[in-house]
Design a protein around this motif. Structure first.
Motif, mmCIF file in Angstrom:
data_model
loop_
_atom_site.group_PDB
_atom_site.id
_atom_site.type_symbol
_atom_site.label_atom_id
_atom_site.label_comp_id
_atom_site.label_asym_id
_atom_site.label_seq_id
_atom_site.Cartn_x
_atom_site.Cartn_y
_atom_site.Cartn_z
ATOM 1 N N GLN A 360 0.704 -1.185 -0.005
ATOM 2 C CA GLN A 360 0.034 -0.079 -0.007
ATOM 3 C C GLN A 360 0.790 1.105 0.083
ATOM 4 O OE1 GLN A 360 -4.082 -1.384 2.394
ATOM 5 N NE2 GLN A 360 -3.197 0.409 3.007
ATOM 6 N N TYR A 361 0.221 2.336 -0.490
ATOM 7 C CA TYR A 361 0.980 3.722 -0.675
ATOM 8 C C TYR A 361 2.047 3.912 -1.144
ATOM 9 C CZ TYR A 361 0.285 8.444 0.866
ATOM 10 O OH TYR A 361 0.212 9.794 1.106
ATOM 11 N N ASN A 362 2.247 3.168 -2.482
ATOM 12 C CA ASN A 362 3.589 3.377 -3.225
ATOM 13 C C ASN A 362 2.997 4.211 -4.500
ATOM 14 O OD1 ASN A 362 6.194 2.028 -2.345
ATOM 15 N ND2 ASN A 362 4.524 0.524 -1.688
ATOM 16 N N CYS A 363 3.922 4.420 -5.326
ATOM 17 C CA CYS A 363 3.507 5.151 -6.768
ATOM 18 C C CYS A 363 3.091 4.011 -7.752
ATOM 19 C CB CYS A 363 4.773 5.728 -7.250
ATOM 20 S SG CYS A 363 5.383 7.002 -6.201
ATOM 21 N N VAL A 365 -0.788 1.145 -8.468
ATOM 22 C CA VAL A 365 -2.002 0.718 -7.860
ATOM 23 C C VAL A 365 -1.367 -0.849 -7.532
ATOM 24 C CG1 VAL A 365 -4.167 -0.343 -8.399
ATOM 25 C CG2 VAL A 365 -3.553 1.693 -9.206
ATOM 26 N N LYS A 380 -4.644 3.388 -1.160
ATOM 27 C CA LYS A 380 -3.914 1.955 -1.792
ATOM 28 C C LYS A 380 -2.806 2.717 -2.545
ATOM 29 C CE LYS A 380 -6.986 -1.124 -0.999
ATOM 30 N NZ LYS A 380 -6.648 -2.053 0.161
ATOM 31 N N SER A 381 -2.674 3.785 -2.926
ATOM 32 C CA SER A 381 -1.666 4.363 -3.800
ATOM 33 C C SER A 381 -1.117 5.669 -3.195
ATOM 34 C CB SER A 381 -1.908 4.683 -5.307
ATOM 35 O OG SER A 381 -2.336 3.205 -5.760
ATOM 36 N N CYS A 387 4.511 11.517 -6.215
ATOM 37 C CA CYS A 387 5.537 10.494 -7.080
ATOM 38 C C CYS A 387 6.165 11.376 -7.975
ATOM 39 C CB CYS A 387 4.613 9.318 -7.710
ATOM 40 S SG CYS A 387 3.869 8.268 -6.697
#
Length: 392
Positions: A360-363, A365, A380-381, A387
């Protein structure tokens, strides 16, 4: 009386005299007894009848006419301890090599007279309510090997003289209120150093610990500064916990090749890329909540439990992680709250129930939907703006 009777009487007298405790030790034990009491449920002192031989008391061990070991309290696990204070007359037991106190409710300061116990090798007074400062005079106990004053209410600094003791093997001072900096320790036999849960601060200078060190725990302090020159010399470490401090700078890649079973470096201010020299065989590695950046090294794919969350890692997760995750070789892989842009995994891939993955919580989906810990949040993102701004 016959000659044979005289010989028998003389022999008996010699045996009786040899069992008589040195009067100085006898009086010291009396004073120690008067300053302590059994807590409810304890009957440790029931054998301390001074009309009999004190060398037969519970916890008292003698050689000749001198007390050489004093273990105060019932040593059985969970047994009630003692209350009161430690009497300064402990310093009169000059032959004492071992002094221990079981967990209990003993209060007050450690007697300054402990410095008079020049033969003392083992000092353990833990899990009581000992307060005030560690006596600087402990630095005069040149034969001391184990110093355990853990789980008390000690304050003040760590006397630098203790660091100069040549025979120290174990230093266990965790769960106190010690402050100030950590002095250098010179003992070439030092193997265990545990000062977690104190209020220590400042940097640790390179060379502060000998290469013999195997266990180093400094978590929950306010220690700061770099460690890239301190840690490489400690290549015998099998446990390293520097978590919850303010350490800065890079993490030296060589430490991932040490024989460590548990590596805890989370919640500091470490920065820079992380580059192990070989495949990492440490079962648990926690580097979370730092400022580490760059790509995730594929050499971490051999770790069973890997915490890299809450950093600034970028790029795609290496394929080797996917292979080992789906095979069940990775038990936990936390990558949430970074700036990762991909993971080459088929959305239909079944991740074993025994494995945990959080992206979760990256650059990106997340390509697979997996349960995350509650503190990962619900998003989620990352927002696209973050980013775009972050460039590693």
């Amino acid at each position: 009386m016959s000659n044979l009777g005289l010989v028998i009487s003389f022999t008996f007298l010699l045996q009786f005299c040899s069992a008589i405790l040195d009067p100085v030790d006898f009086l010291a034990l009396q004073s120690i007894r008067k300053s302590l009491e059994d807590t409810p449920g304890s009957n440790y002192f029931s054998s301390w009848d001074f009309t009999s031989d004190p060398c037969n008391f519970a916890g008292v061990y003698c050689e000749g006419e001198k007390v050489v070991a004093l273990n105060l309290g019932d040593p059985r696990a969970g047994a009630p301890g003692l209350s009161g204070r430690l009497h300064p007359s402990i310093g009169k037991l000059t032959a004492l090599a071992e002094f221990t106190v079981v967990p209990g409710r003993i209060m007050g300061a450690l007697p300054e007279t402990l410095s008079e116990l020049k033969n003392l090798r083992f000092l353990a007074v833990s899990r009581n309510f000992i307060s005030r400062e560690i006596p600087a005079g402990l630095g005069e106990l040149r034969q001391l090997r184990t110093l355990d004053l853990s789980y008390n209410q000690l304050t003040g600094g760590l006397p630098s003289a203790i660091g100069s003791l040549p025979e120290l093997t174990n230093v266990i001072l965790c769960h106190n209120h010690l402050s100030g900096s950590i002095p250098p320790f010179v003992s070439e036999t030092l193997t265990r150093f545990d000062l977690k849960h104190n209020d220590l601060s400042g940097p640790i200078e390179p060379g502060s610990f000998p290469p013999s060190l195997q266990y180093l725990s400094l978590s929950w302090n306010r220690l700061s500064g770099p460690v890239e020159r301190l840690l490489p010399t400690l290549n015998r470490l099998n446990y390293l916990d520097l978590s919850l401090n303010q350490f800065t700078g890079p993490i030296p890649g060589c430490i991932f090749s040490f024989p460590i079973t548990n590596l805890q470096l989370e919640r500091n201010q470490f920065s820079g890329p992380v580059s192990p020299e070989n495949s990492v065989t440490i079962p648990t590695v926690d580097l979370s909540h730092n400022m580490l950046y760059g790509q995730v090294s594929p050499l971490f794919a051999t770790v069973e439990k890997l915490y890299l969350n809450n950093n600034r890692f970028t790029g795609s997760v290496p394929t080797t992680f996917v292979d080992r995750l789906t095979a069940g070789s990775i038990q936990l892989l936390y990558l949430q709250h970074n700036f990762l842009t991909g993971m080459p995994i088929n959305p239909r891939t079944a991740i074993p129930l025994s494995s945990s993955l959080c992206l979760q919580y990256n650059c990106m989906v997340p390509p697979v939907q997996t349960p995350c810990p509650n503190n990962a949040g619900t998003q989620k993102s990352r927002p696209t703006s973050q980013c775009m701004e972050w460039k590693g």
